[in-house]
Design a protein around this motif. Structure first.
Motif, PDB file in Angstrom:
ATOM      1  N   UNK A   1       0.845  -1.184   0.000  1.00 57.69           N
ATOM      2  CA  UNK A   1       0.000   0.000   0.000  1.00 57.69           C
ATOM      3  C   UNK A   1       0.882   1.236   0.000  1.00 57.69           C
ATOM      4  N   UNK A   2       0.621   2.132  -0.931  1.00 58.97           N
ATOM      5  CA  UNK A   2       1.324   3.407  -1.004  1.00 58.97           C
ATOM      6  C   UNK A   2       0.353   4.500  -0.590  1.00 58.97           C
ATOM      7  N   UNK A   3       0.844   5.458   0.203  1.00 59.72           N
ATOM      8  CA  UNK A   3      -0.004   6.575   0.623  1.00 59.72           C
ATOM      9  C   UNK A   3       0.877   7.740   1.034  1.00 59.72           C
ATOM     10  N   UNK A   4       0.311   8.932   1.035  1.00 58.39           N
ATOM     11  CA  UNK A   4       1.004  10.126   1.497  1.00 58.39           C
ATOM     12  C   UNK A   4       0.478  10.427   2.897  1.00 58.39           C
ATOM     13  N   UNK A   5       1.337  10.510   3.898  1.00 56.52           N
ATOM     14  CA  UNK A   5       0.856  10.743   5.268  1.00 56.52           C
ATOM     15  C   UNK A   5       0.251  12.129   5.488  1.00 56.52           C
ATOM     16  N   UNK A   6       0.531  13.073   4.598  1.00 55.38           N
ATOM     17  CA  UNK A   6      -0.044  14.415   4.715  1.00 55.38           C
ATOM     18  C   UNK A   6      -1.296  14.499   3.849  1.00 55.38           C
ATOM     19  N   UNK A   7      -2.442  14.658   4.498  1.00 59.06           N
ATOM     20  CA  UNK A   7      -3.721  14.676   3.791  1.00 59.06           C
ATOM     21  C   UNK A   7      -4.274  16.104   3.767  1.00 59.06           C
ATOM     22  N   UNK A   8      -4.657  16.601   2.583  1.00 60.14           N
ATOM     23  CA  UNK A   8      -5.270  17.931   2.526  1.00 60.14           C
ATOM     24  C   UNK A   8      -6.595  17.951   3.301  1.00 60.14           C
ATOM     25  N   UNK A   9      -6.883  19.061   3.934  1.00 57.94           N
ATOM     26  CA  UNK A   9      -8.104  19.180   4.741  1.00 57.94           C
ATOM     27  C   UNK A   9      -9.367  18.844   3.949  1.00 57.94           C
ATOM     28  N   UNK A  10      -9.395  19.196   2.667  1.00 56.53           N
ATOM     29  CA  UNK A  10     -10.596  18.939   1.868  1.00 56.53           C
ATOM     30  C   UNK A  10     -10.817  17.445   1.597  1.00 56.53           C
ATOM     31  N   UNK A  11      -9.814  16.609   1.862  1.00 57.47           N
ATOM     32  CA  UNK A  11      -9.950  15.159   1.655  1.00 57.47           C
ATOM     33  C   UNK A  11     -10.105  14.411   2.977  1.00 57.47           C
ATOM     34  N   UNK A  12     -10.239  15.139   4.061  1.00 55.19           N
ATOM     35  CA  UNK A  12     -10.313  14.528   5.383  1.00 55.19           C
ATOM     36  C   UNK A  12     -11.508  13.582   5.522  1.00 55.19           C
ATOM     37  N   UNK A  13     -12.657  13.954   5.007  1.00 52.57           N
ATOM     38  CA  UNK A  13     -13.837  13.086   5.126  1.00 52.57           C
ATOM     39  C   UNK A  13     -13.618  11.763   4.393  1.00 52.57           C
ATOM     40  N   UNK A  14     -13.000  11.820   3.216  1.00 52.06           N
ATOM     41  CA  UNK A  14     -12.722  10.591   2.460  1.00 52.06           C
ATOM     42  C   UNK A  14     -11.762   9.696   3.239  1.00 52.06           C
ATOM     43  N   UNK A  15     -10.782  10.295   3.904  1.00 53.21           N
ATOM     44  CA  UNK A  15      -9.826   9.511   4.690  1.00 53.21           C
ATOM     45  C   UNK A  15     -10.521   8.887   5.898  1.00 53.21           C
ATOM     46  N   UNK A  16     -11.393   9.627   6.537  1.00 47.93           N
ATOM     47  CA  UNK A  16     -12.140   9.069   7.678  1.00 47.93           C
ATOM     48  C   UNK A  16     -13.020   7.895   7.234  1.00 47.93           C
TER      49      UNK A  16
END
Length: 69
Positions: free
Chosen positions: A32-47
């Motif tokens: 799994x590849x991911x960026x640990x820094x998530x933009x605030x506008x994508x926070x709901x998708x991450x949750x």
């Protein structure tokens, strides 16, 4: 916002990729590849991605600082 994925716990079910394909990428069958820094506008998708993870491998925000040391 920061996230951490416990790659020892991750089993490659890819539910996170389904909910946030721009933030998570399954490379091969297991990595799994991911960026640990998530933009605030994508926070709901991450949750949503974290909630959908069957093994609860994704830590979001406050969980990162309290559980990862």
């Amino acid at each position: 916002m920061r996230i951490v994925v416990d790659l020892n716990r991750c089993q490659g079910y890819a539910q996170c990729v389904f909910f946030a394909p721009d933030l998570f990428e399954l490379h091969g069958e297991e990595a799994l590849l991911y960026d640990p820094a998530v933009p605030e506008e994508r926070l709901e998708a991450v949750r949503q991605a974290a909630a959908a993870c069957p093994v609860q491998a994704i830590l979001v925000g406050e969980e990162v600082s309290s559980r990862v040391r």
